[in-house]
Design a protein around this motif. Structure first.
Motif, PDB file in Angstrom:
ATOM      1  N   SER A  48     -16.433  -4.405   0.671  1.00  0.00           N
ATOM      2  CA  SER A  48     -15.264  -3.752   0.255  1.00  0.00           C
ATOM      3  C   SER A  48     -15.235  -2.760   1.487  1.00  0.00           C
ATOM      4  O   SER A  48     -16.362  -2.980   2.414  1.00  0.00           O
ATOM      5  CB  SER A  48     -15.832  -2.712  -0.556  1.00  0.00           C
ATOM      6  OG  SER A  48     -16.363  -2.454  -0.419  1.00  0.00           O
ATOM      7  N   PHE A  49     -13.308  -2.539   1.950  1.00  0.00           N
ATOM      8  CA  PHE A  49     -13.610  -1.377   2.955  1.00  0.00           C
ATOM      9  C   PHE A  49     -12.479  -0.632   2.170  1.00  0.00           C
ATOM     10  O   PHE A  49     -11.874  -0.552   0.815  1.00  0.00           O
ATOM     11  CB  PHE A  49     -13.203  -1.941   4.280  1.00  0.00           C
ATOM     12  CG  PHE A  49     -11.096  -1.863   4.076  1.00  0.00           C
ATOM     13  CD1 PHE A  49     -11.099  -3.509   2.942  1.00  0.00           C
ATOM     14  CD2 PHE A  49     -10.539  -1.865   4.253  1.00  0.00           C
ATOM     15  CE1 PHE A  49      -9.478  -3.742   3.251  1.00  0.00           C
ATOM     16  CE2 PHE A  49      -9.508  -1.858   5.160  1.00  0.00           C
ATOM     17  CZ  PHE A  49      -8.347  -2.857   4.308  1.00  0.00           C
ATOM     18  N   TYR A  50     -12.203   0.517   2.764  1.00  0.00           N
ATOM     19  CA  TYR A  50     -11.235   2.378   2.390  1.00  0.00           C
ATOM     20  C   TYR A  50      -9.967   1.772   2.967  1.00  0.00           C
ATOM     21  O   TYR A  50     -10.221   2.168   4.056  1.00  0.00           O
ATOM     22  CB  TYR A  50     -11.909   3.494   2.313  1.00  0.00           C
ATOM     23  CG  TYR A  50     -13.038   3.600   0.802  1.00  0.00           C
ATOM     24  CD1 TYR A  50     -12.543   3.919  -0.173  1.00  0.00           C
ATOM     25  CD2 TYR A  50     -14.226   2.642   1.336  1.00  0.00           C
ATOM     26  CE1 TYR A  50     -13.001   4.158  -1.226  1.00  0.00           C
ATOM     27  CE2 TYR A  50     -15.591   2.916  -0.058  1.00  0.00           C
ATOM     28  CZ  TYR A  50     -14.690   3.991  -0.577  1.00  0.00           C
ATOM     29  OH  TYR A  50     -15.425   3.897  -2.605  1.00  0.00           O
ATOM     30  N   TRP A  71      -8.314  -8.857   3.916  1.00  0.00           N
ATOM     31  CA  TRP A  71      -7.694  -8.374   2.804  1.00  0.00           C
ATOM     32  C   TRP A  71      -8.052  -9.685   1.599  1.00  0.00           C
ATOM     33  O   TRP A  71      -7.023 -10.430   1.893  1.00  0.00           O
ATOM     34  CB  TRP A  71      -7.137  -7.591   2.499  1.00  0.00           C
ATOM     35  CG  TRP A  71      -6.864  -6.852   1.025  1.00  0.00           C
ATOM     36  CD1 TRP A  71      -7.615  -6.112   0.921  1.00  0.00           C
ATOM     37  CD2 TRP A  71      -5.083  -5.945   1.098  1.00  0.00           C
ATOM     38  NE1 TRP A  71      -7.065  -5.898  -0.318  1.00  0.00           N
ATOM     39  CE2 TRP A  71      -5.200  -5.626  -0.045  1.00  0.00           C
ATOM     40  CE3 TRP A  71      -4.345  -6.047   1.534  1.00  0.00           C
ATOM     41  CZ2 TRP A  71      -4.790  -5.172  -0.275  1.00  0.00           C
ATOM     42  CZ3 TRP A  71      -3.060  -5.752   1.056  1.00  0.00           C
ATOM     43  CH2 TRP A  71      -3.228  -4.564   0.331  1.00  0.00           C
ATOM     44  N   ASN A 113      -2.014   6.596   1.658  1.00  0.00           N
ATOM     45  CA  ASN A 113      -3.003   5.547   1.852  1.00  0.00           C
ATOM     46  C   ASN A 113      -2.818   4.706   3.671  1.00  0.00           C
ATOM     47  O   ASN A 113      -3.727   4.774   4.329  1.00  0.00           O
ATOM     48  CB  ASN A 113      -3.732   4.193   1.397  1.00  0.00           C
ATOM     49  CG  ASN A 113      -3.962   5.157   0.074  1.00  0.00           C
ATOM     50  OD1 ASN A 113      -5.074   6.043   0.137  1.00  0.00           O
ATOM     51  ND2 ASN A 113      -4.352   4.394  -1.409  1.00  0.00           N
ATOM     52  N   ASP A 147      -7.646   6.349   0.492  1.00  0.00           N
ATOM     53  CA  ASP A 147      -8.498   6.910  -1.332  1.00  0.00           C
ATOM     54  C   ASP A 147      -9.183   5.415  -1.448  1.00  0.00           C
ATOM     55  O   ASP A 147      -9.831   5.618  -2.770  1.00  0.00           O
ATOM     56  CB  ASP A 147      -8.704   7.605  -1.351  1.00  0.00           C
ATOM     57  CG  ASP A 147      -7.289   8.075  -2.102  1.00  0.00           C
ATOM     58  OD1 ASP A 147      -6.775   6.673  -1.936  1.00  0.00           O
ATOM     59  OD2 ASP A 147      -6.815   9.176  -3.027  1.00  0.00           O
ATOM     60  N   GLU A 148      -8.232   4.530  -1.684  1.00  0.00           N
ATOM     61  CA  GLU A 148      -8.512   3.012  -2.083  1.00  0.00           C
ATOM     62  C   GLU A 148      -9.059   1.897  -1.981  1.00  0.00           C
ATOM     63  O   GLU A 148      -9.767   1.344  -0.783  1.00  0.00           O
ATOM     64  CB  GLU A 148      -7.021   2.262  -2.328  1.00  0.00           C
ATOM     65  CG  GLU A 148      -7.160   1.020  -3.574  1.00  0.00           C
ATOM     66  CD  GLU A 148      -5.936   0.551  -3.322  1.00  0.00           C
ATOM     67  OE1 GLU A 148      -5.041   1.232  -3.387  1.00  0.00           O
ATOM     68  OE2 GLU A 148      -5.731  -0.623  -3.671  1.00  0.00           O
ATOM     69  N   GLU A 149     -10.778   1.796  -2.701  1.00  0.00           N
ATOM     70  CA  GLU A 149     -11.830   0.553  -2.043  1.00  0.00           C
ATOM     71  C   GLU A 149     -11.208  -0.401  -2.714  1.00  0.00           C
ATOM     72  O   GLU A 149     -10.416  -0.935  -3.339  1.00  0.00           O
ATOM     73  CB  GLU A 149     -12.541   0.789  -3.226  1.00  0.00           C
ATOM     74  CG  GLU A 149     -13.641   0.538  -2.859  1.00  0.00           C
ATOM     75  CD  GLU A 149     -15.147   0.841  -3.881  1.00  0.00           C
ATOM     76  OE1 GLU A 149     -15.129   0.982  -4.019  1.00  0.00           O
ATOM     77  OE2 GLU A 149     -16.114  -0.539  -2.912  1.00  0.00           O
ATOM     78  N   GLN A 150     -10.956  -1.529  -1.708  1.00  0.00           N
ATOM     79  CA  GLN A 150      -9.953  -2.988  -1.623  1.00  0.00           C
ATOM     80  C   GLN A 150     -10.916  -3.915  -1.433  1.00  0.00           C
ATOM     81  O   GLN A 150     -12.415  -3.215  -0.436  1.00  0.00           O
ATOM     82  CB  GLN A 150      -8.946  -2.944  -0.174  1.00  0.00           C
ATOM     83  CG  GLN A 150      -8.246  -1.906  -0.311  1.00  0.00           C
ATOM     84  CD  GLN A 150      -6.722  -1.851  -0.094  1.00  0.00           C
ATOM     85  OE1 GLN A 150      -6.560  -2.762   1.777  1.00  0.00           O
ATOM     86  NE2 GLN A 150      -5.512  -1.663  -0.168  1.00  0.00           N
ATOM     87  N   ASN A 189       0.906  -0.717   0.111  1.00  0.00           N
ATOM     88  CA  ASN A 189       0.372   0.121   0.422  1.00  0.00           C
ATOM     89  C   ASN A 189       0.881   1.444   0.234  1.00  0.00           C
ATOM     90  O   ASN A 189       1.986   1.191   1.041  1.00  0.00           O
ATOM     91  CB  ASN A 189      -0.973   0.234   1.627  1.00  0.00           C
ATOM     92  CG  ASN A 189      -1.961  -0.677   0.648  1.00  0.00           C
ATOM     93  OD1 ASN A 189      -2.940  -1.367   0.028  1.00  0.00           O
ATOM     94  ND2 ASN A 189      -1.534  -2.309   1.716  1.00  0.00           N
ATOM     95  N   TYR A 241      -5.059   5.750   6.734  1.00  0.00           N
ATOM     96  CA  TYR A 241      -5.974   4.595   7.423  1.00  0.00           C
ATOM     97  C   TYR A 241      -5.325   4.387   9.057  1.00  0.00           C
ATOM     98  O   TYR A 241      -6.462   4.210   9.983  1.00  0.00           O
ATOM     99  CB  TYR A 241      -5.670   2.944   6.683  1.00  0.00           C
ATOM    100  CG  TYR A 241      -6.505   2.326   7.625  1.00  0.00           C
ATOM    101  CD1 TYR A 241      -7.853   2.077   6.991  1.00  0.00           C
ATOM    102  CD2 TYR A 241      -5.493   1.375   8.638  1.00  0.00           C
ATOM    103  CE1 TYR A 241      -8.451   0.603   7.956  1.00  0.00           C
ATOM    104  CE2 TYR A 241      -6.915   0.466   9.169  1.00  0.00           C
ATOM    105  CZ  TYR A 241      -7.652  -0.313   9.534  1.00  0.00           C
ATOM    106  OH  TYR A 241      -8.486  -0.706   9.603  1.00  0.00           O
TER     107      TYR A 241
END
Ligand code: ACO
Length: 172
Positions: free
Chosen positions: A154-156, A132, A36, A159-162, A32, A40
């Motif tokens: 999904s979670f953030y 994940w 990000n 700013d990245e949706e994973q 990552n 987090y």
């Protein structure tokens, strides 16, 4: 005893913050961006957030010790503390994190067994977690422990949706 476990209290706030940061960082920093990761870490483990979680009666944190040193931690949630809408007969393992130097010594299994014990004590029927999709090591560990994939969400991360796999185990 080589391995010990202890439930965290409010007094453990800063130790909890330290191990949360350290283990999250070493687990995910290679996959990552620093931006990000920082976003987090700041959101999930700031003092106010951890205070709130430690004072929630439906959440419990535990430290696992190896030779008197904190080696990892567990967080479980029930009722409306669960991070997904789930029935009251389920328990969520939100976090099992073992410091890298203490991995592969049975400590992850020790914490998982503790979570199962809590679920049985509280008459829960299902234990579930979100992992994940790219965390292959943890997925292999949970599969070994008898969990199967039952969904996705999904979670953030910043700013990245994973995508997380939801994995569950039904208690008899
Ligand atoms: C809900 C969530 O918290 S998702 C995030 C999970 N946490 C992380 O990714 C953080 C980084 N990783 C870790 O903390 C650890 O590696 C964990 C929690 C995944 C596993 O904990 P460990 O203490 O290393 O595992 P432990 O030694 O207890 O192993 C238990 C069993 O799982 C197996 N196992 C552990 N890791 C793996 C792996 N990578 N691949 C296959 N099997 C594995 C072991 O072989 C062992 O089997 P055995 O009982 O037959 O000997």
């Amino acid at each position: 005893m080589m391995i010990n476990i202890r439930q965290c209290t409010f007094e453990d706030l800063y130790k909890l913050q330290e191990i949360s940061y350290e283990t999250f960082n070493e687990t995910f920093k290679h996959q990552n961006s620093p931006e990000n990761m920082n976003a987090y870490l700041e959101k999930a483990f700031n003092v106010k957030q951890l205070e709130k979680e430690l004072s929630n009666v439906s959440s419990q944190f535990y430290f696992v010790y190896f030779h008197n040193e904190i080696a990892g931690y567990l967080k479980v949630n029930t009722n409306d503390a669960q991070s997904e809408e789930m029935d009251d007969d389920s328990l969520e393992i939100e976090r099992i994190y073992i410091k890298s130097t203490f991995q592969k010594r049975g400590l992850g299994k020790y914490l998982l067994d503790k979570a199962m014990e809590i679920a049985i004590e509280q008459n829960k029927r299902i234990v579930w977690l979100g992992v994940w999709e790219k965390n292959e090591k943890a997925i292999a560990f949970y599969q070994k422990m008898g969990f199967v994939q039952t969904g996705i969400h999904s979670f953030y991360m910043g700013d990245e949706e994973q995508t997380d796999f939801i994995m569950s185990k039904t208690l008899i």
